[in-house]
Motif scaffolding. Structure first.
Motif, mmCIF file in Angstrom:
data_model
loop_
_atom_site.group_PDB
_atom_site.id
_atom_site.type_symbol
_atom_site.label_atom_id
_atom_site.label_comp_id
_atom_site.label_asym_id
_atom_site.label_seq_id
_atom_site.Cartn_x
_atom_site.Cartn_y
_atom_site.Cartn_z
ATOM 1 N N LEU A 1 3.412 -15.935 8.245
ATOM 2 C CA LEU A 1 2.479 -15.736 7.142
ATOM 3 C C LEU A 1 1.431 -14.730 7.609
ATOM 4 O O LEU A 1 0.669 -15.010 8.536
ATOM 5 C CB LEU A 1 1.816 -17.062 6.764
ATOM 6 C CG LEU A 1 0.915 -17.047 5.522
ATOM 7 C CD1 LEU A 1 1.758 -16.885 4.266
ATOM 8 C CD2 LEU A 1 0.089 -18.327 5.447
ATOM 9 N N PRO A 2 1.364 -13.529 6.988
ATOM 10 C CA PRO A 2 0.391 -12.538 7.448
ATOM 11 C C PRO A 2 -1.015 -12.913 6.989
ATOM 12 O O PRO A 2 -1.198 -13.499 5.909
ATOM 13 C CB PRO A 2 0.871 -11.248 6.787
ATOM 14 C CG PRO A 2 1.528 -11.703 5.522
ATOM 15 C CD PRO A 2 2.175 -13.033 5.864
ATOM 16 N N TYR A 3 -2.009 -12.576 7.797
ATOM 17 C CA TYR A 3 -3.402 -12.869 7.452
ATOM 18 C C TYR A 3 -4.270 -11.726 7.943
ATOM 19 O O TYR A 3 -4.147 -11.289 9.089
ATOM 20 C CB TYR A 3 -3.851 -14.183 8.084
ATOM 21 C CG TYR A 3 -5.047 -14.799 7.389
ATOM 22 C CD1 TYR A 3 -4.874 -15.731 6.372
ATOM 23 C CD2 TYR A 3 -6.347 -14.425 7.721
ATOM 24 C CE1 TYR A 3 -5.963 -16.290 5.710
ATOM 25 C CE2 TYR A 3 -7.439 -14.977 7.066
ATOM 26 C CZ TYR A 3 -7.248 -15.905 6.055
ATOM 27 O OH TYR A 3 -8.328 -16.444 5.401
ATOM 28 N N PHE A 4 -5.145 -11.236 7.058
ATOM 29 C CA PHE A 4 -5.994 -10.097 7.417
ATOM 30 C C PHE A 4 -7.460 -10.492 7.417
ATOM 31 O O PHE A 4 -7.864 -11.500 6.824
ATOM 32 C CB PHE A 4 -5.771 -8.931 6.447
ATOM 33 C CG PHE A 4 -6.214 -9.202 5.028
ATOM 34 C CD1 PHE A 4 -7.544 -9.106 4.654
ATOM 35 C CD2 PHE A 4 -5.281 -9.564 4.061
ATOM 36 C CE1 PHE A 4 -7.947 -9.364 3.345
ATOM 37 C CE2 PHE A 4 -5.670 -9.821 2.746
ATOM 38 C CZ PHE A 4 -7.016 -9.726 2.395
ATOM 39 N N SER B 1 -8.097 -13.102 4.157
ATOM 40 C CA SER B 1 -7.186 -13.817 3.266
ATOM 41 C C SER B 1 -5.752 -13.542 3.690
ATOM 42 O O SER B 1 -5.494 -12.801 4.642
ATOM 43 C CB SER B 1 -7.413 -13.390 1.816
ATOM 44 O OG SER B 1 -6.607 -14.158 0.925
ATOM 45 N N VAL B 2 -4.823 -14.107 2.951
ATOM 46 C CA VAL B 2 -3.404 -13.921 3.217
ATOM 47 C C VAL B 2 -3.003 -12.496 2.855
ATOM 48 O O VAL B 2 -3.370 -11.983 1.796
ATOM 49 C CB VAL B 2 -2.569 -14.928 2.410
ATOM 50 C CG1 VAL B 2 -1.077 -14.705 2.629
ATOM 51 C CG2 VAL B 2 -2.969 -16.356 2.767
ATOM 52 N N GLY B 3 -2.237 -11.849 3.734
ATOM 53 C CA GLY B 3 -1.746 -10.510 3.458
ATOM 54 C C GLY B 3 -1.698 -9.670 4.710
ATOM 55 O O GLY B 3 -2.291 -10.027 5.738
ATOM 56 N N ALA B 4 -0.981 -8.556 4.640
ATOM 57 C CA ALA B 4 -0.817 -7.639 5.763
ATOM 58 C C ALA B 4 -1.429 -6.285 5.415
ATOM 59 O O ALA B 4 -1.260 -5.795 4.299
ATOM 60 C CB ALA B 4 0.660 -7.474 6.120
ATOM 61 N N LEU B 5 -2.124 -5.699 6.361
ATOM 62 C CA LEU B 5 -2.728 -4.378 6.156
ATOM 63 C C LEU B 5 -1.735 -3.309 6.579
ATOM 64 O O LEU B 5 -1.872 -2.668 7.626
ATOM 65 C CB LEU B 5 -4.033 -4.271 6.943
ATOM 66 C CG LEU B 5 -5.112 -5.298 6.589
ATOM 67 C CD1 LEU B 5 -6.374 -5.047 7.398
ATOM 68 C CD2 LEU B 5 -5.413 -5.291 5.091
ATOM 69 N N ARG B 6 -0.744 -3.119 5.744
ATOM 70 C CA ARG B 6 0.241 -2.081 5.961
ATOM 71 C C ARG B 6 0.814 -1.673 4.605
ATOM 72 O O ARG B 6 0.826 -2.466 3.665
ATOM 73 C CB ARG B 6 1.363 -2.545 6.886
ATOM 74 C CG ARG B 6 2.130 -3.757 6.407
ATOM 75 C CD ARG B 6 3.097 -4.237 7.465
ATOM 76 N NE ARG B 6 3.766 -5.474 7.070
ATOM 77 C CZ ARG B 6 4.467 -6.226 7.908
ATOM 78 N NH1 ARG B 6 4.608 -5.850 9.172
ATOM 79 N NH2 ARG B 6 5.040 -7.333 7.483
ATOM 80 N N GLY B 7 1.271 -0.425 4.521
ATOM 81 C CA GLY B 7 1.782 0.076 3.262
ATOM 82 C C GLY B 7 0.737 -0.036 2.163
ATOM 83 O O GLY B 7 -0.459 0.178 2.375
ATOM 84 N N GLU C 1 4.275 -11.883 1.572
ATOM 85 C CA GLU C 1 3.480 -10.662 1.744
ATOM 86 C C GLU C 1 3.287 -9.953 0.413
ATOM 87 O O GLU C 1 2.180 -9.526 0.080
ATOM 88 C CB GLU C 1 4.150 -9.734 2.763
ATOM 89 C CG GLU C 1 3.339 -8.473 3.026
ATOM 90 C CD GLU C 1 3.861 -7.670 4.195
ATOM 91 O OE1 GLU C 1 3.454 -6.495 4.335
ATOM 92 O OE2 GLU C 1 4.671 -8.198 4.995
ATOM 93 N N LEU C 2 4.376 -9.846 -0.366
ATOM 94 C CA LEU C 2 4.278 -9.201 -1.672
ATOM 95 C C LEU C 2 3.450 -10.060 -2.627
ATOM 96 O O LEU C 2 2.642 -9.531 -3.413
ATOM 97 C CB LEU C 2 5.673 -8.983 -2.250
ATOM 98 C CG LEU C 2 5.734 -8.328 -3.646
ATOM 99 C CD1 LEU C 2 5.089 -6.947 -3.611
ATOM 100 C CD2 LEU C 2 7.185 -8.242 -4.124
#
Length: 427
Positions: free
Chosen positions: A255-258, A302-308, A414-415
């Motif tokens: 689970l990505p987290y930023f 929060s949840v999410g990835a800093l890419r794209g 991620e989406l």
């Protein structure tokens, strides 16, 4: 950290330097070889070295490279699962043991920081779990009742009390947990490594394990430039596990987290937002967290990835969400941004694995790595040294079980986080 400003962000900018280490080369003999240089690995190394055990720790990248150097820095008690549900999942014996161990786990973190004089911005002021709407408040009421029944120093705050402690009227209430607090997570990992080295542990970085094989009654663990032979192997790699124990990675959903860190806020804003400097997070499924660092930067994640596309979507969302929570904050600038991976198990509970004879490890911290990683490291040291037996552990021995459709589900989360944050700053 490996020339990637989005890997560790603010924590790399502000942590004291890591101890000088080199890559392992040649051949060596030890009682225990530990794979992974995070909280679990260094806690195990420290507690074993203090017992006079010969310890070699191998880290594939740098100290605190994985989740230990990227997380929010909330030193929480317990796990996501409701206290009353643990006996139903683990049975009365293990459920009670895990509740007691993890309920008191922040205390071990604070004690180690004090004992070893670790410079890591420790702040044991508690945490605030903030209720979003009536459903969130109902959840926190259950948590408060279940922990209070067990004697934990927690208190359910109403909306007015929450507004004073958080600095916004966005929440229906909050659960204040005085067992908990905040920490500079990378600084803590580096401090644990210094303490372990001072106690006699040997630590090598840039030394990924490429294989492990049984040699008689002992294990030989190989790296690109050498090998270590030991009686025990402790696998302490959690969400960042790679070969040769891929089965640990297979049971974890990433689970990505930023996080974004603002520039230091004014004294006026620091007095209004989290005036007692607790760490906070909310009850939403796509949750948000926020806390201050020592210099008054507000760390918001929060949840999410800093890419794209995620980079722009999440940054725009963070600006809008901050202004909705704290209108007086204005158009604040971000000084740092970074993200990492949380290892989630199917039931949100950690695991203890005996991967082979004398190859052991805990994993699956589900976003609660600081206190559990530290206390599980001590537990592994007690097991290896013979102070406790497997039957005394807080978790039963289990075999890793791969989660189905893992890659597909990771992409979906991620989406999904991008979709949720693109939709707006709803609190």
């Amino acid at each position: 950290m490996l020339n990637d400003p989005r890997s560790h962000g603010l924590w790399e900018m502000t942590a004291p330097p890591a101890p000088e280490t080199v890559a392992f080369s040649g051949k060596a003999d030890a009682d225990v070889v530990i794979v992974g240089g995070g909280y679990t690995g260094f806690s195990t190394a420290l507690h074993l070295a203090e017992r006079g055990t010969r310890v070699i720790l191998l880290e594939g990248a740098e100290i605190g490279y994985g989740g230990s150097g990227r997380n929010v820095g909330l030193v929480n008690a317990g796990m996501w699962v409701m206290p009353d549900e643990l006996p139903g999942v683990l049975g009365d014996l293990y459920g009670s043991r895990l509740l007691e161990l993890l309920g008191n786990a922040p205390r071990l973190v604070f004690d180690l920081v004090e004992k070893h004089k670790i410079d890591c911005e420790i702040n044991p002021a508690g945490t605030l779990h903030c209720a979003v709407g009536q459903s969130g408040l109902d959840e926190l009421k259950q948590r408060a009742e279940q922990w209070s029944r067990r004697g934990a120093p927690v208190r359910l705050l109403d909306a007015a009390e929450t507004a004073v402690k958080v600095g916004t009227d966005a929440y229906a209430g909050a659960l204040l947990d005085m067992r908990a607090g905040t920490i500079q997570p990378l600084a803590y990992a580096r401090g644990l490594s210094r303490a372990a080295i001072a106690a006699g542990a040997q630590v090598f970085t840039g030394s990924p394990v490429t294989g492990a094989e049984r040699t008689g009654k002992r294990w030989t663990v190989n790296t690109p430039r050498g090998s270590v032979t030991a009686d025990w192997v402790v696998v302490a790699t959690n969400a960042y596990t790679v070969a040769p124990w891929n089965e640990v990675r297979a049971e974890l959903l990433h689970l990505p987290y930023f996080n974004f860190a603002t520039v230091p806020l004014s004294a006026e804003m620091q007095a209004k937002i989290l005036p007692e400097k607790q760490g906070a997070w909310d009850t939403k499924e796509v949750l948000s967290s926020f806390r201050f660092d020592k210099r008054g930067r507000l760390v918001f994640g929060s949840v999410g990835a800093l890419r794209g596309m995620g980079t722009g979507i999440h940054k725009s969302w963070a600006r809008r969400a901050l202004k909705k929570l704290f209108p007086e904050i204005g158009d604040v600038a971000f000084e740092a941004e970074w993200y990492g991976k949380i290892g989630m198990t199917a039931d949100n509970l950690p695991r203890f694995h005996r991967l082979a004879e004398n190859v052991i490890g805990f994993s699956g911290y589900n976003g609660r790595g600081i206190a559990p990683g530290t206390v599980f490291g001590r537990t592994l040291a007690q097991l290896v040294s013979g102070e406790i037996a497997e039957m005394d552990l807080p978790l039963p021995v289990s075999d890793p079980e791969a989660q189905s459709f893992r890659s597909l589900r990771e992409g979906y989360y991620e989406l999904g986080a991008q979709v949720a944050h693109f939709a707006g700053a709803r609190i």
